[in-house]
Design a protein around this motif. Sequence first.
Motif, short mmCIF file in Angstrom:
data_model
loop_
_atom_site.label_atom_id
_atom_site.label_comp_id
_atom_site.label_asym_id
_atom_site.label_seq_id
_atom_site.Cartn_x
_atom_site.Cartn_y
_atom_site.Cartn_z
N PRO A 117 0.83 -1.21 0.00
CA PRO A 117 0.00 0.00 0.00
C PRO A 117 0.86 1.25 0.00
O PRO A 117 1.92 1.30 0.62
CB PRO A 117 -0.80 -0.12 1.30
CG PRO A 117 -0.76 -1.58 1.64
CD PRO A 117 0.58 -2.06 1.17
N LYS A 118 0.41 2.27 -0.73
CA LYS A 118 1.13 3.54 -0.80
C LYS A 118 0.32 4.63 -0.12
O LYS A 118 -0.90 4.68 -0.25
CB LYS A 118 1.39 3.93 -2.27
CG LYS A 118 2.17 2.88 -3.07
CD LYS A 118 3.58 2.71 -2.55
CE LYS A 118 4.36 1.72 -3.42
NZ LYS A 118 5.73 1.48 -2.90
N ALA A 119 1.00 5.49 0.61
CA ALA A 119 0.33 6.58 1.32
C ALA A 119 -0.39 7.49 0.33
O ALA A 119 0.18 7.87 -0.69
CB ALA A 119 1.34 7.37 2.14
N GLY A 120 -1.62 7.82 0.63
CA GLY A 120 -2.39 8.72 -0.22
C GLY A 120 -3.05 8.06 -1.41
O GLY A 120 -3.71 8.72 -2.20
N GLN A 121 -2.86 6.75 -1.57
CA GLN A 121 -3.46 6.02 -2.68
C GLN A 121 -4.45 4.99 -2.17
O GLN A 121 -4.42 4.58 -1.01
CB GLN A 121 -2.37 5.33 -3.51
CG GLN A 121 -1.39 6.28 -4.16
CD GLN A 121 -0.37 5.55 -5.03
OE1 GLN A 121 -0.49 4.36 -5.29
NE2 GLN A 121 0.66 6.27 -5.46
#
Length: 239
Positions: free
Chosen positions: A166-170
């Motif tokens: 998981p990517k921050a802000g996505q």
Amino acid sequence: MSLTHTTLRRALRRTTLVTALATAGLLTAAGSAFAHVTVHPGSYPKGATDGTLTFRVPNEEDNADTTQVQVFLPTDHPIPSVLVTPEPGWTAHVTTTKLKNPIKTDDGTINEAVSQITWTKGSIQPGQYQDFTVAFGQLPDDTDQLAFKALQTYSDGKVVRWIEEPKAGQAEPENPAPVLKLTKAADEAAPSASAAPKASASAAGDSTTRGLGIAGLIAGVLGIGTAAVALHRSRSARP
């Protein structure tokens, strides 16, 4: 039927519909969350020692059992030592790898670390889940999170790859990897916001106490002075 009674019935129907839709939405969200392989607890302080990690694996298929689970431990931020908790019906196999950058500890230099744990010969049936727990010696202190990629194999040959970080802000990926957040160590954490008000309250309490003490002293002095004046007047008034 009165207008008031009709209006009340319509309001109740609307409330029931809204409640049903909200419940359905919550159940859908919960079902989506349960379909993922996750790690518990979700966070640990950096450099934490002598703890446990539990990988929860739910069966998301209707007509197949989960027969194998593989969890890959990160080697760029390795966990030097791991012990596997025995799970009834399952056989665990631990794979180690040689580290490109050996880890120096008080007990010596560590050249190898666990890179993979594979559980086989067990079964997770549809509608069930299995917890796989491992104990660790020490977590790394040079990163903010650890991603544990996992492969889940079913009895019909299907393999689900939980490997997307998981990517921050996505938005959350379709097949997210279990992620462990690493927070600041206890000795690095900033003082809590509640500490300042407590200190201020303590200081205020001390000031109040001192103020009351001074006021009491002044009152005592005034009382003594008043008594002295009264005594003098009494003596002067005598024949």
